[in-house]
Design an enzyme around this catalytic site. Structure first.
Site, short mmCIF file in Angstrom:
data_model
loop_
_atom_site.label_atom_id
_atom_site.label_comp_id
_atom_site.label_asym_id
_atom_site.label_seq_id
_atom_site.Cartn_x
_atom_site.Cartn_y
_atom_site.Cartn_z
N THR A 17 1.18 -1.42 0.10
CA THR A 17 -0.01 -0.34 0.18
C THR A 17 0.77 1.02 0.38
O THR A 17 1.94 1.10 0.78
CB THR A 17 -0.73 -0.32 1.35
N CYS A 23 -4.07 7.67 7.27
CA CYS A 23 -4.10 6.91 7.51
C CYS A 23 -3.39 5.12 8.29
O CYS A 23 -2.74 5.58 8.95
CB CYS A 23 -4.80 5.34 6.61
N HIS A 40 -5.90 -1.03 5.40
CA HIS A 40 -5.28 0.31 5.23
C HIS A 40 -7.00 1.10 5.39
O HIS A 40 -7.55 1.76 4.31
CB HIS A 40 -5.35 0.98 3.79
#
Lengths: 155, 200
Positions: A17, A23, A40
């Site tokens: 990711t 996040c 995520h």
């Protein structure tokens, strides 16, 4: 994998990711079966929000859904260990707006949820004011964390 | 109000007021630089979270983001994003120097640019709608596009599974500076703006 997304992979696969900011990236790993999973998540809790259809958007429901998916792929819940990254504060303001310290709240929510589920956190690289790109390797559960100007490390 | 409820007439109105607002913002930038700056017609974009970072050429693209909060009648934020070479060229033009890195003076100059163009944008929105809108002091970050865009995306995450923003791309005459200006009001504020303009 993008924001508000989750996935699983078996060895020798890798999950990536990119550009994780406020996040939080939660990596789970079953060492015996060599199955890795990554979520995520953007927000700490699905319970504070009305519009909560996308379960991967939240820390609490994201972790639950990821475990379900990993178990379906052959992982055993009691084998799972966790590594967490992200949760930084990209912009700083004097006002203590809820949105701007969301990174910290995401990390707190993650730890609480994992503790409830009795999943041990073996390492973490959280906080700060910079983004992270992460690569989770299903072969050994290692998590590579890359940044701009804050080095590269494996946790 | 949900994002799904926006019809094409509402989107046209939002595009038009953003056109006026960002037109003023870009004029202010052109005046600061004493150069010609062109801009695209703003686009109202509704995107899935996972696709958000791609608008700037990928999550890992190194960018400078200047972020300001909108306060009073309209809440949300405004973001001004430049790729790194544009940011360097812009500060070199402003400070009349060459080949510098993004040092403290450059960062401070960029924050001020963000402040000025956001104020022009917001003032025209305020005049058009009669709503009181003020901006916070700017905050600046130099980092991956994905990490920077996650901030407004999270704000939308609180109310929706998509993010709605208005994007204007502008370009200085000699292609040395190219940037994106994003207006990201919260949904309640969209409702206020639209009802003030008589379309809701």
């Amino acid at each position: 994998m993008g924001m508000a997304d989750l996935n699983t992979v078996k060895a020798p696969g890798i999950l990536t990711t990119l550009g994780l900011g406020s996040c939080v990236g939660i990596a789970l790993y079953d060492k015996t079966n060599k199955i890795a999973g990554l979520v995520h998540a953007m927000l700490p809790s699905s319970k504070e929000i009305r519009n909560n259809e996308n379960k991967a958007k939240f820390v609490d429901t994201g972790i639950e859904l990821l475990i379900e998916k990993m178990v379906r792929e052959g992982a055993k819940k009691s084998n799972l260990t966790a590594k967490i990254t992200g949760g930084s504060q990209m912009f700083s303001f004097n006002s203590s707006s809820n949105i701007l310290n969301i990174g910290e709240r995401n990390v707190i929510a993650t730890k609480k949820k994992l503790q409830e589920l009795k999943i041990r956190i073996i390492s973490e690289d959280t906080g700060g004011n910079y983004g992270r790109t992460i690569e989770l390797n299903a072969e050994d559960g290692s998590l590579l964390v890359k940044t701009i100007g804050h080095g590269i490390k494996i946790i | 109000m949900d994002i799904d409820c926006l019809n094409s007439r509402m989107i046209d109105i939002l595009t038009e007021i953003s056109n006026i607002g960002s037109g003023n913002a870009v004029t202010a930038l052109a005046n600061m630089l004493s150069k010609k700056v062109s801009m695209t017609v703003p686009r109202v974009r509704i995107m899935e979270f996972k696709d958000v970072a791609e608008i700037l050429g990928g999550e890992e693209e190194l960018v400078v983001g200047i972020y300001l909060e909108l306060k009073d009648d309209v809440t949300g934020n405004i973001m001004f994003i430049l790729d790194k070479s544009s940011a360097l060229n812009l500060t070199n033009m402003l400070l009349n120097r060459k080949d510098h890195e993004l040092d403290e003076i450059a960062i401070s100059a960029l924050s001020e640019v963000g402040n000025i163009i956001s104020s022009f944008y917001v003032n025209s929105l305020s005049m058009l709608t009669g709503l009181k809108i003020t901006v916070s002091v700017p905050s600046l970050a130099v980092d991956m596009a994905g990490a920077i865009l996650s901030v407004p995306a999270i704000q939308f995450g609180l109310i929706a599974d998509q993010v709605l923003f208005i994007e204007t791309v502008f370009e200085e005459g000699e292609n040395l500076v190219r940037g994106n200006l994003f207006l990201i009001p919260e949904m309640d504020s969209f409702e206020k703006i639209l009802s003030k303009l008589g379309v809701l």
